[in-house]
Enzyme design. Structure first.
Site, mmCIF file in Angstrom:
data_model
loop_
_atom_site.group_PDB
_atom_site.id
_atom_site.type_symbol
_atom_site.label_atom_id
_atom_site.label_comp_id
_atom_site.label_asym_id
_atom_site.label_seq_id
_atom_site.Cartn_x
_atom_site.Cartn_y
_atom_site.Cartn_z
ATOM 1 N N ASP A 10 0.887 -1.176 0.000
ATOM 2 C CA ASP A 10 0.000 0.000 0.000
ATOM 3 C C ASP A 10 0.918 1.217 0.000
ATOM 4 O OD1 ASP A 10 -1.541 2.186 0.807
ATOM 5 O OD2 ASP A 10 -2.032 1.360 2.778
ATOM 6 N N GLU B 18 -3.516 4.198 -2.649
ATOM 7 C CA GLU B 18 -3.953 3.814 -1.293
ATOM 8 C C GLU B 18 -5.466 4.009 -1.111
ATOM 9 O OE1 GLU B 18 -2.497 6.059 2.319
ATOM 10 O OE2 GLU B 18 -2.476 4.031 3.138
ATOM 11 N N GLU B 19 -5.946 5.158 -1.531
ATOM 12 C CA GLU B 19 -7.364 5.444 -1.325
ATOM 13 C C GLU B 19 -8.232 4.438 -2.075
ATOM 14 O OE1 GLU B 19 -5.152 7.817 -2.172
ATOM 15 O OE2 GLU B 19 -5.261 9.418 -0.675
HETATM 16 N N1 AR6 Z 1 -0.795 -1.267 -8.880
HETATM 17 C C1 AR6 Z 1 0.476 -0.982 -9.239
HETATM 18 N N2 AR6 Z 1 0.953 0.274 -9.375
HETATM 19 C C2 AR6 Z 1 0.117 1.286 -9.132
HETATM 20 C C3 AR6 Z 1 -1.223 1.080 -8.755
HETATM 21 C C4 AR6 Z 1 -1.679 -0.273 -8.635
HETATM 22 N N3 AR6 Z 1 -2.920 -0.559 -8.278
HETATM 23 N N4 AR6 Z 1 -1.808 2.269 -8.573
HETATM 24 C C5 AR6 Z 1 -0.871 3.186 -8.839
HETATM 25 N N5 AR6 Z 1 0.297 2.620 -9.182
HETATM 26 P P1 AR6 Z 1 0.565 6.929 -5.585
HETATM 27 P P2 AR6 Z 1 2.674 7.760 -3.701
HETATM 28 C C6 AR6 Z 1 1.561 3.294 -9.523
HETATM 29 O O1 AR6 Z 1 0.612 8.296 -6.159
HETATM 30 O O2 AR6 Z 1 3.417 8.587 -4.672
HETATM 31 C C7 AR6 Z 1 -1.996 8.776 -1.381
HETATM 32 O O3 AR6 Z 1 -2.786 9.918 -1.154
HETATM 33 C C8 AR6 Z 1 1.394 4.497 -10.440
HETATM 34 O O4 AR6 Z 1 2.521 4.528 -11.285
HETATM 35 O O5 AR6 Z 1 -0.726 6.442 -5.051
HETATM 36 O O6 AR6 Z 1 3.432 6.910 -2.748
HETATM 37 C C9 AR6 Z 1 -1.434 8.237 -0.086
HETATM 38 O O7 AR6 Z 1 -2.379 8.307 0.958
HETATM 39 C C10 AR6 Z 1 1.422 5.658 -9.468
HETATM 40 O O8 AR6 Z 1 1.859 6.853 -10.079
HETATM 41 O O9 AR6 Z 1 1.642 6.756 -4.399
HETATM 42 C C11 AR6 Z 1 -0.288 9.156 0.134
HETATM 43 O O10 AR6 Z 1 -0.704 10.380 0.713
HETATM 44 C C12 AR6 Z 1 2.407 5.173 -8.438
HETATM 45 O O11 AR6 Z 1 2.114 3.787 -8.314
HETATM 46 C C13 AR6 Z 1 0.228 9.411 -1.250
HETATM 47 O O12 AR6 Z 1 -0.883 9.191 -2.133
HETATM 48 C C14 AR6 Z 1 2.346 5.861 -7.120
HETATM 49 O O13 AR6 Z 1 1.039 5.861 -6.616
HETATM 50 C C15 AR6 Z 1 1.304 8.437 -1.629
HETATM 51 O O14 AR6 Z 1 1.763 8.774 -2.909
#
Ligand code: AR6
Length: 525
Positions: A302, A320-321
């Site tokens: 996550d 995550e959401e």
């Molecule tokens: N499976 C694989 N890869 C994925 C998937 C999935 N289901 N969904 C997204 N990605 P992000 P962060 C890839 O932005 O930067 C939330 O608000 C996709 O390339 O969700 O760690 C949390 O609560 C995407 O751009 O993660 C935190 O506040 C990348 O994963 C914050 O976002 C990153 O996804 C975390 O942001």
């Protein structure tokens, strides 16, 4: 804390089954001199043996436990139907007010919002619940079914709180290596309470407030309207997903359980990364597929916020959401999990998936029911493990900071605590299903983050399945650099050192290019 209390026999049995490892010192007294891992505690709060509680509910109204809405100490000074409080009025048990309103007829959206305000009178002017009204009046097709069946069913579930919780719910506080197991019915009861916004002391999120270090749990922020559109599409999708969950559990009560384990890496457990001689572990890179659809049987990452669930009860709608909406039981972690520290992770075992989705971010949409066929373990948990690890956020103008050695160290440690083996696991040693952790909302560089996770997984002795989420180019380049390094026998320590030395070249080339040059020569030191 909890261990000093006499436990009920059923708790002891469950705790023994699950606590394979007992450590000798306590997180709360983990001083500089006592650097050992904090003691592991596991509260198994679900009553597997019978459905009637043996004891009268045990109330706790202290900083160590969740303050439950049904506590006799949850009082209010005036009934929400009255105009204004006056100091000489008696205090009401708030649970009586909640019960009266949840049992009363809730015929339409307006009744529902008035119920929420009735026991949250001081938020009558501060909360905007027009989004919920819009959802119910405009978006939902079959409103009668909602008000005849689902909402009364949810109210009944919420009011079962005193019966389902004869024991208080401890917080998973910072620094404590501890776990809570709840039955799926306990979770739905807690989430019904969250929907009806009954949790006391959780509405003030300002700095210094009693629960400022906890995520929000009452759903009021999900019910906020949008002036232009009535309700933003993200919230529409989320509400569809949550009502689908409540509809499902009402039509067939789930019988399993879910464990939430806050894991802490103590200083003595942190590897000296730069000297590790282990080889890099196995990694498969895929450009297609997602963690939740293709990571079955694996530890699924996550991409979390330090406040677990991030913006799930608001506008946020990324990895995550979305996960918290399709597996809504994860939401209950927000009730008791204090914000994560850099060396902490939260492992969640057994959460069931209830929904499908399409799109992502602004294009997210609920896409119907999902029937989870994942097998269950001996405790009734779905064999699905999800680990929340929060990457660092790098603001756009300062993203370069991620290449500093101390930031790389922070991220490797964070991934390592997430990937480490857990006392509560049902998939011991399984591979890690992950991807561009920290590289979307948090602005990280996937070239760096993929290798940071590879380092952590190699030492945790877990293979990686890496999803680049449609990015073919990244997948190809990651495979290339991985093959080059494994072909050259590059060790974890060598890769870690190289990453920390990239800083000097950060403006000339990307990390993969830097590593290629470094490890292509024979001098792979
Ligand atoms: N499976 C694989 N890869 C994925 C998937 C999935 N289901 N969904 C997204 N990605 P992000 P962060 C890839 O932005 O930067 C939330 O608000 C996709 O390339 O969700 O760690 C949390 O609560 C995407 O751009 O993660 C935190 O506040 C990348 O994963 C914050 O976002 C990153 O996804 C975390 O942001």
């Amino acid at each position: 804390v909890e261990q000093d209390k006499p436990r009920k026999p059923r708790m002891l049995t469950m705790a023994r089954m699950l606590a394979k490892r007992q450590k000798s010192d306590d997180a709360s007294c983990n001083t500089e001199e006592q650097l050992g891992p904090p003691v592991f505690k596991h509260w198994v709060l679900c009553n597997f043996s019978d459905s009637t509680p043996i004891d009268p509910p045990q109330d706790e109204w202290t900083p160590l436990y969740v303050k439950l809405p049904c506590s006799p100490r949850n009082t209010m000074q005036w009934d929400g139907d009255q105009q204004a409080p006056s100091h000489d009025q008696p205090r009401f048990a708030k649970w009586d007010v909640i019960r009266t309103h949840l049992q009363g007829p809730i015929r339409d959206a307006n009744d529902l919002t008035q119920v929420l305000y009735a026991y949250n009178p001081s938020f009558r002017r501060r909360w905007d619940l027009s989004g919920l009204e819009y959802y119910l009046n405009v978006v939902v097709g079959d409103v009668p079914a909602l008000f005849e069946k689902i909402i009364p069913g949810m109210a009944d579930l919420a009011l079962r709180l005193p019966q389902l919780f004869p024991e208080p719910i401890p917080f998973l506080r910072k620094g404590s290596n501890s776990a809570i197991t709840l039955s799926q019915m306990q979770i739905v009861c807690l989430l019904a309470n969250a929907f009806f916004c009954t949790f006391p002391r959780r509405n003030d999120t300002r700095r210094g407030a009693e629960h400022a270090t906890f995520p929000s749990i009452n759903f009021n922020s999900l019910f906020t309207g949008s002036k232009r559109k009535g309700l933003d599409m993200n919230r529409v999708g989320k509400l569809h997903g949550l009502f689908n969950y409540f509809r499902r559990v009402l039509s067939q009560n789930p019988t399993g359980s879910v464990t939430f384990h806050r894991r802490v890496l103590s200083p003595s457990e942190i590897p000296d990364w730069s000297t590790m001689t282990e080889p890099l572990g196995p990694m498969e890179v895929r450009s297609q597929g997602t963690i939740e659809d293709d990571g079955e049987g694996m530890l699924q990452v996550d991409f979390a916020n330090k406040f677990i669930g991030g913006g799930v009860l608001g506008y946020g709608c990324v990895q995550e959401e979305i996960r918290f909406i399709i597996n809504p039981e994860l939401l209950v972690s927000r009730l008791f999990t204090e914000e994560m520290l850099p060396h902490e992770a939260v492992l969640m075992i057994g959460a069931e998936r209830f929904s499908n989705y399409t799109g992502y971010g602004d294009t997210f949409e609920w896409a119907g029911n999902y029937v989870d066929k994942t097998e269950r373990d001996g405790l009734g948990r779905r064999k699905t493990e999800i680990v929340a690890i929060d990457a660092m956020y790098f603001p756009p103008g300062r993203a370069e900071n991620q290449y500093r050695a101390e930031m790389i160290l922070r991220e490797v440690n964070k991934a390592f605590v997430g990937f480490g083996h857990s006392e509560t696991s049902c998939l011991e040693g399984a591979g890690v299903a992950t991807g561009n952790w920290g590289c979307g909302a948090f602005n990280g560089d996937p070239e760096l983050k993929s290798l940071v996770q590879l380092i952590a997984a190699s030492v945790a002795k877990r293979p990686i399945l890496y999803f680049t989420f449609g990015d073919e180019d990244l997948a190809r380049r990651l495979r290339d650099v991985y093959e080059l390094m494994t072909g050259r026998g590059v060790s974890v320590g060598q890769l870690f050192r190289a990453l920390t030395e990239y800083w000097a070249c950060r403006r000339q080339m990307g990390i993969f290019e830097f590593l290629k040059r470094r490890f292509s020569s024979d001098a792979t030191t």
